[in-house]
Design a protein around this motif. Structure first.
Motif, PDB file in Angstrom:
ATOM      1  N   ILE A   1      72.038  23.375  35.675  1.00  0.00           N
ATOM      2  CA  ILE A   1      71.466  23.582  34.213  1.00  0.00           C
ATOM      3  C   ILE A   1      72.018  22.301  33.627  1.00  0.00           C
ATOM      4  CG2 ILE A   1      71.631  24.771  32.184  1.00  0.00           C
ATOM      5  CD1 ILE A   1      71.592  27.310  33.703  1.00  0.00           C
ATOM      6  N   ASN A   2      73.335  22.084  33.764  1.00  0.00           N
ATOM      7  CA  ASN A   2      74.027  20.923  33.310  1.00  0.00           C
ATOM      8  C   ASN A   2      73.331  19.498  33.680  1.00  0.00           C
ATOM      9  OD1 ASN A   2      76.290  19.779  31.375  1.00  0.00           O
ATOM     10  ND2 ASN A   2      76.932  18.962  33.631  1.00  0.00           N
ATOM     11  N   ARG A   3      72.960  19.553  35.001  1.00  0.00           N
ATOM     12  CA  ARG A   3      72.392  18.246  35.553  1.00  0.00           C
ATOM     13  C   ARG A   3      71.115  17.945  34.625  1.00  0.00           C
ATOM     14  NH1 ARG A   3      71.645  19.617  40.342  1.00  0.00           N
ATOM     15  NH2 ARG A   3      73.908  19.141  40.983  1.00  0.00           N
ATOM     16  N   PHE A   4      70.272  19.230  34.602  1.00  0.00           N
ATOM     17  CA  PHE A   4      69.156  19.208  33.866  1.00  0.00           C
ATOM     18  C   PHE A   4      69.247  18.697  32.487  1.00  0.00           C
ATOM     19  CE2 PHE A   4      65.630  20.943  31.303  1.00  0.00           C
ATOM     20  CZ  PHE A   4      64.553  20.790  32.176  1.00  0.00           C
ATOM     21  N   TYR A   5      70.289  19.344  31.821  1.00  0.00           N
ATOM     22  CA  TYR A   5      70.900  18.959  30.565  1.00  0.00           C
ATOM     23  C   TYR A   5      70.784  17.320  30.371  1.00  0.00           C
ATOM     24  CZ  TYR A   5      73.622  19.025  26.183  1.00  0.00           C
ATOM     25  OH  TYR A   5      74.119  18.784  24.976  1.00  0.00           O
ATOM     26  N   ARG A   6      71.783  16.889  30.798  1.00  0.00           N
ATOM     27  CA  ARG A   6      72.295  15.478  30.695  1.00  0.00           C
ATOM     28  C   ARG A   6      71.315  14.456  31.507  1.00  0.00           C
ATOM     29  NH1 ARG A   6      75.217  15.831  26.721  1.00  0.00           N
ATOM     30  NH2 ARG A   6      76.953  17.073  26.692  1.00  0.00           N
ATOM     31  N   SER A   7      70.403  15.091  32.511  1.00  0.00           N
ATOM     32  CA  SER A   7      69.435  13.963  32.688  1.00  0.00           C
ATOM     33  C   SER A   7      68.141  13.750  31.934  1.00  0.00           C
ATOM     34  CB  SER A   7      68.897  14.112  34.126  1.00  0.00           C
ATOM     35  OG  SER A   7      68.268  15.546  34.289  1.00  0.00           O
ATOM     36  N   ARG A   8      67.696  15.119  31.263  1.00  0.00           N
ATOM     37  CA  ARG A   8      66.695  14.988  30.462  1.00  0.00           C
ATOM     38  C   ARG A   8      66.893  14.911  29.090  1.00  0.00           C
ATOM     39  NH1 ARG A   8      62.648  16.447  34.127  1.00  0.00           N
ATOM     40  NH2 ARG A   8      61.450  15.003  32.620  1.00  0.00           N
ATOM     41  N   TYR A   9      67.941  15.529  28.310  1.00  0.00           N
ATOM     42  CA  TYR A   9      68.140  15.170  27.005  1.00  0.00           C
ATOM     43  C   TYR A   9      68.665  13.771  26.571  1.00  0.00           C
ATOM     44  CZ  TYR A   9      67.036  20.003  25.693  1.00  0.00           C
ATOM     45  OH  TYR A   9      66.625  21.232  25.292  1.00  0.00           O
ATOM     46  N   LYS A  10      67.788  12.697  26.627  1.00  0.00           N
ATOM     47  CA  LYS A  10      68.070  11.597  26.379  1.00  0.00           C
ATOM     48  C   LYS A  10      67.489  11.139  25.146  1.00  0.00           C
ATOM     49  CE  LYS A  10      69.619  10.402  30.551  1.00  0.00           C
ATOM     50  NZ  LYS A  10      71.079  10.150  30.908  1.00  0.00           N
ATOM     51  N   ALA A  11      68.236  10.310  24.231  1.00  0.00           N
ATOM     52  CA  ALA A  11      67.905   9.794  22.980  1.00  0.00           C
ATOM     53  C   ALA A  11      66.412   9.412  22.952  1.00  0.00           C
ATOM     54  CB  ALA A  11      68.779   8.691  22.572  1.00  0.00           C
TER      55      ALA A  11
END
Length: 445
Positions: A195-205
């Motif tokens: 989930i954290n990988r999904f978060y940091r890879s997809r929630y980009k500016a």
């Protein structure tokens, strides 16, 4: 007012760039690619804020089905400087409210507060979206909550039938056919690391749009957002930006009948098929057609099935559009013993409109319903905030109210009837939730 075309997320200025879109509406793109769109409404004493992320369930792999919705829950569970209680208590202490929702193509986190408390709302919401810690204990707690939510949804046949219908149209396991919530089989094994990988890879500016409407100043909102995300992953351009969503036209499945046997007091039915894409210019004609067919108490379906015959309490039609596909369906809830007759009447009405079209009087009434619903829907700051976000995220331009009303007025009888002939004459899929065995119904007309 005329439409103002906006730039996509890939066009990042070296410095923050601001433009005026419409009267009272301004847009700023930060160097990171994050976009801020506001509408000043000085006559109100409230403000609505939304943080919209162009990530939804269609962007997940099959194994990660439900990750966007799981993450939506977790972002309210705490950051480095706020606990879950702090996030809710700070907003509620000033009489505000927060919530979030996930769709197939985007996720939204929003707050509504008094205008004087907008700085607090910006700080809290941007902190939650940018700096969530996703503590392992919270992941396990929310996993249980989501599994209960899935179970609760399964106990609501009136909701479940729409998911069954969507699966029938696009296919179970496809990006548009999968459930937004995921399933017990995908949620149970999903790890905090995934989930954290999904978060940091997809929630980009570049994938994020912040919108606000109410008694506000655009420049101040921009300053508040920049201060809130300073030093966070949203503060600078990503080294590995998310690639544009790959849009390959979603394949429509062959017409089928899907029955979910449930011991229910009512039969829940959806009959329909392929609709039109989101940016199809005929979407205004579809809005008119939908209102005439099943969009209100004066609609053909409501009058025929409920008013004249008393066969169902709820019956309506609807259209759903995505970037590359769409669907159109008719829902009815009725006593199981009346299901065959209700389906016969629905099919007859669809066939009649497909072959003979609607009348000029119905066209005028349908236009009035579309225009009225749109204008009346802009009476609060929350709906205006949502309008800004959907225009920016989904359409890339913002129409003024007068322009949109003119688009509806321009819909012709010939255009509407041609669209009806196209989408209502095709063989359709049928989804049923109720006390029925396989083979109880046929998708044939």
């Amino acid at each position: 007012m005329t439409a103002s075309k906006t730039r996509g997320p890939a066009e990042r200025p070296a410095r923050a760039a601001t433009q005026t879109l419409l009267d009272g509406v301004r847009r700023t793109v930060l160097p990171s690619g994050l976009r801020i769109v506001t509408e000043a409404i000085p006559t109100t004493r409230s403000a609505a804020l939304g943080v919209w992320v162009r990530i939804g369930s269609r962007d997940e792999t099959p194994a990660m089905s439900g990750a966007s919705h799981f993450l939506e829950h977790l972002l309210f569970k705490g950051t480095a400087k706020r606990t879950a209680l702090d996030i809710s208590a700070e907003i509620e202490a000033v009489g505000g409210e927060t919530n979030a929702f996930t769709t197939k193509e985007y996720t939204c986190y929003y707050a509504r507060v008094l205008d004087a408390d907008l700085p607090l709302a910006v700080d809290v919401m941007m902190d939650a979206v940018a700096n969530s810690v996703l503590a392992p204990a919270d992941v396990e707690t929310e996993r249980g909550v989501i599994l209960e939510e899935i179970a609760m949804h399964d106990d609501e046949p009136g909701d479940e039938v729409h998911d069954v219908f969507t699966e029938a149209i696009f296919g179970a396991g496809t990006p548009l056919g999968r459930l937004i919530s995921g399933t017990e089989e995908t949620i149970t094994p999903m790890t905090r690391t995934q989930i954290n990988r999904f978060y940091r890879s997809r929630y980009k500016a570049p994938e994020i749009v912040v919108t606000a409407a109410g008694n506000l100043e655009h420049a101040k909102v921009v300053r508040l957002v920049r201060a809130a995300i300073a030093g966070s992953p949203l503060d600078s351009a990503a080294d590995d930006p998310v690639p544009p969503r790959r849009i390959t036209r979603s394949r429509i499945q062959k017409p089928t009948t899907v029955i979910r046997n449930r011991d229910t007091e009512q039969a829940h039915l959806v009959l329909g098929g392929e609709g039109i894409q989101r940016e199809d210019d005929r979407r205004f004609a579809l809005g008119v057609l939908n209102n005439v067919l099943g969009g209100g108490m004066s609609s053909r379906l409501f009058q025929e099935i409920r008013e004249k015959r008393g066969l169902a309490y709820s019956v309506y039609s609807y259209g759903t559009q995505y970037a590359d596909a769409g669907l159109f369906g008719v829902y009815a809830g009725c006593a199981p013993g009346k299901a065959d007759e209700v389906l016969r009447l629905i099919r007859a009405e669809l066939a009649a409109v497909a072959s003979d079209g609607i009348t000029a009087a119905e066209l005028a009434r349908g236009k009035g319903m579309v225009k009225g619903a749109y204008v009346l829907g802009l009476e609060d700051t929350g709906s205006r905030m949502s309008r800004l976000a959907k225009s920016e995220l989904l359409y890339g331009d913002l129409m003024g109210v007068d322009e949109l009303l003119a688009k509806v007025d321009a819909v012709t009888l010939e255009e509407t009837n041609a669209l009806a002939a196209e989408i209502l004459a095709k063989p359709m899929s049928l989804a049923v939730v109720g006390p029925f065995d396989d083979g109880a119904f046929s998708s044939d007309r």
